[in-house]
Design a protein around this motif. Sequence first.
Motif, PDB file in Angstrom:
ATOM      1  N   TRP A   2      41.421  50.524 -13.365  1.00 45.26           N
ATOM      2  CA  TRP A   2      42.387  51.365 -14.064  1.00 45.26           C
ATOM      3  C   TRP A   2      42.181  51.356 -15.575  1.00 45.26           C
ATOM      4  O   TRP A   2      42.631  52.269 -16.265  1.00 45.26           O
ATOM      5  N   THR A   3      41.510  50.313 -16.096  1.00 42.84           N
ATOM      6  CA  THR A   3      41.463  50.147 -17.542  1.00 42.84           C
ATOM      7  C   THR A   3      40.178  50.633 -18.184  1.00 42.84           C
ATOM      8  O   THR A   3      40.210  51.113 -19.328  1.00 42.84           O
ATOM      9  N   TRP A   4      39.023  50.518 -17.500  1.00 42.34           N
ATOM     10  CA  TRP A   4      37.777  50.855 -18.178  1.00 42.34           C
ATOM     11  C   TRP A   4      37.714  52.326 -18.613  1.00 42.34           C
ATOM     12  O   TRP A   4      37.166  52.610 -19.689  1.00 42.34           O
ATOM     13  N   ALA A   6      40.095  53.974 -19.820  1.00 45.82           N
ATOM     14  CA  ALA A   6      40.880  54.035 -21.057  1.00 45.82           C
ATOM     15  C   ALA A   6      40.022  53.616 -22.245  1.00 45.82           C
ATOM     16  O   ALA A   6      40.088  54.234 -23.318  1.00 45.82           O
ATOM     17  N   TYR A   7      39.205  52.561 -22.059  1.00 49.49           N
ATOM     18  CA  TYR A   7      38.298  52.142 -23.127  1.00 49.49           C
ATOM     19  C   TYR A   7      37.280  53.238 -23.433  1.00 49.49           C
ATOM     20  O   TYR A   7      36.967  53.508 -24.598  1.00 49.49           O
ATOM     21  N   VAL A   8      36.773  53.874 -22.378  1.00 46.84           N
ATOM     22  CA  VAL A   8      35.840  54.989 -22.574  1.00 46.84           C
ATOM     23  C   VAL A   8      36.519  56.107 -23.346  1.00 46.84           C
ATOM     24  O   VAL A   8      35.923  56.717 -24.255  1.00 46.84           O
ATOM     25  N   GLY A   9      37.790  56.383 -22.999  1.00 43.21           N
ATOM     26  CA  GLY A   9      38.522  57.438 -23.677  1.00 43.21           C
ATOM     27  C   GLY A   9      38.717  57.146 -25.150  1.00 43.21           C
ATOM     28  O   GLY A   9      38.520  58.029 -26.003  1.00 43.21           O
ATOM     29  N   VAL A  10      39.099  55.917 -25.477  1.00 41.71           N
ATOM     30  CA  VAL A  10      39.353  55.565 -26.884  1.00 41.71           C
ATOM     31  C   VAL A  10      38.059  55.607 -27.691  1.00 41.71           C
ATOM     32  O   VAL A  10      37.982  56.254 -28.742  1.00 41.71           O
ATOM     33  N   ILE A  11      37.026  54.936 -27.180  1.00 40.96           N
ATOM     34  CA  ILE A  11      35.766  54.869 -27.930  1.00 40.96           C
ATOM     35  C   ILE A  11      35.092  56.241 -27.979  1.00 40.96           C
ATOM     36  O   ILE A  11      34.704  56.737 -29.044  1.00 40.96           O
ATOM     37  N   GLY A  12      34.961  56.858 -26.796  1.00 39.75           N
ATOM     38  CA  GLY A  12      34.321  58.173 -26.761  1.00 39.75           C
ATOM     39  C   GLY A  12      35.124  59.221 -27.490  1.00 39.75           C
ATOM     40  O   GLY A  12      34.564  60.102 -28.162  1.00 39.75           O
ATOM     41  N   VAL A  54      38.316  62.984 -18.513  1.00 41.07           N
ATOM     42  CA  VAL A  54      37.015  63.112 -17.849  1.00 41.07           C
ATOM     43  C   VAL A  54      36.619  61.785 -17.208  1.00 41.07           C
ATOM     44  O   VAL A  54      36.139  61.741 -16.068  1.00 41.07           O
ATOM     45  N   ALA A  55      36.827  60.689 -17.932  1.00 42.15           N
ATOM     46  CA  ALA A  55      36.447  59.375 -17.415  1.00 42.15           C
ATOM     47  C   ALA A  55      37.238  59.007 -16.163  1.00 42.15           C
ATOM     48  O   ALA A  55      36.688  58.491 -15.191  1.00 42.15           O
ATOM     49  N   PRO A  60      32.975  56.923 -12.280  1.00 37.34           N
ATOM     50  CA  PRO A  60      31.523  56.913 -12.502  1.00 37.34           C
ATOM     51  C   PRO A  60      30.793  57.859 -11.558  1.00 37.34           C
ATOM     52  O   PRO A  60      31.316  58.180 -10.477  1.00 37.34           O
ATOM     53  N   LEU A  61      29.616  58.285 -11.960  1.00 35.45           N
ATOM     54  CA  LEU A  61      28.803  59.146 -11.121  1.00 35.45           C
ATOM     55  C   LEU A  61      27.935  58.306 -10.197  1.00 35.45           C
ATOM     56  O   LEU A  61      27.570  57.176 -10.530  1.00 35.45           O
ATOM     57  N   PRO A  62      27.587  58.829  -9.019  1.00 35.99           N
ATOM     58  CA  PRO A  62      26.676  58.095  -8.128  1.00 35.99           C
ATOM     59  C   PRO A  62      25.327  57.896  -8.810  1.00 35.99           C
ATOM     60  O   PRO A  62      24.895  58.710  -9.629  1.00 35.99           O
ATOM     61  N   SER A  63      24.654  56.824  -8.459  1.00 38.72           N
ATOM     62  CA  SER A  63      23.344  56.534  -9.030  1.00 38.72           C
ATOM     63  C   SER A  63      22.404  56.073  -7.929  1.00 38.72           C
ATOM     64  O   SER A  63      22.822  55.796  -6.797  1.00 38.72           O
ATOM     65  N   GLY A  64      21.146  55.986  -8.267  1.00 35.69           N
ATOM     66  CA  GLY A  64      20.147  55.543  -7.294  1.00 35.69           C
ATOM     67  C   GLY A  64      19.769  56.645  -6.329  1.00 35.69           C
ATOM     68  O   GLY A  64      19.678  57.820  -6.700  1.00 35.69           O
TER      69      GLY A  64
END
Length: 211
Positions: A2-4, A6-12, A54-55, A60-64
């Motif tokens: 739930w929190t990461w 928010a960090y992306v939102g603030v920094i980005g 957006v975050a 996160p987007l799928p990878s691999g």
Amino acid sequence: MWTWPAYVGVIGGLVVFLLILLPVVVWQYRRYGRLSWLRLLGSAAVAVYGVALVAYTLLPLPSGDLAQWCAQHGFSGPQLNPFQFVDDIRRDTAGMSTAARLRSPAVLQTVFNVVLFIPWGVLVRRFFGWRLPLTVLSAFAASLFIETTQGTGIYGLIPCSYRLADVDDLLTNTLGGLVGALIAPVVLRWMPRSTDLAAQRGVPRPVTVWR
């Protein structure tokens, strides 16, 4: 979980705000004849909220190996049964106490979907100055765009629905936009209206050092 975002939102969001700072300042001087620090703060809030939205909804987007990822985690199709979340909450919280029910993931997810779009209603109604019906319609359109993006795997870039497109999310997001629009005149009453500042553009003001 739930929190990461928010960090992306603030920094980005702050990075985005710095990128648009000069155009915003130029636009304010052209429209208002001066700089509005409160409106500038509002622009920063819009940038932070936009990146956070957006975050929370698309990352996160799928990878691999995407084919393998989709086979294990992808969704077969959207959830199109309105108010399915009511049955989900009833099923997942059966036998729980009231306090435990309020803390259950099913309830928190529904509440979060409403809360996520409250800032949308506040900012669009008060900062951008849209009327109530248009603000709610914009929340609906934004949520529909997000759900469509999720359900189509970003319009075919990912070969599956990597997040569940849910009609209940559309309903609860729109409700959040409505709540935000209703409380906007109180929450952002300190925010000067763009039309009011533009109307005062021709009013003589003292020549200061900053000017």
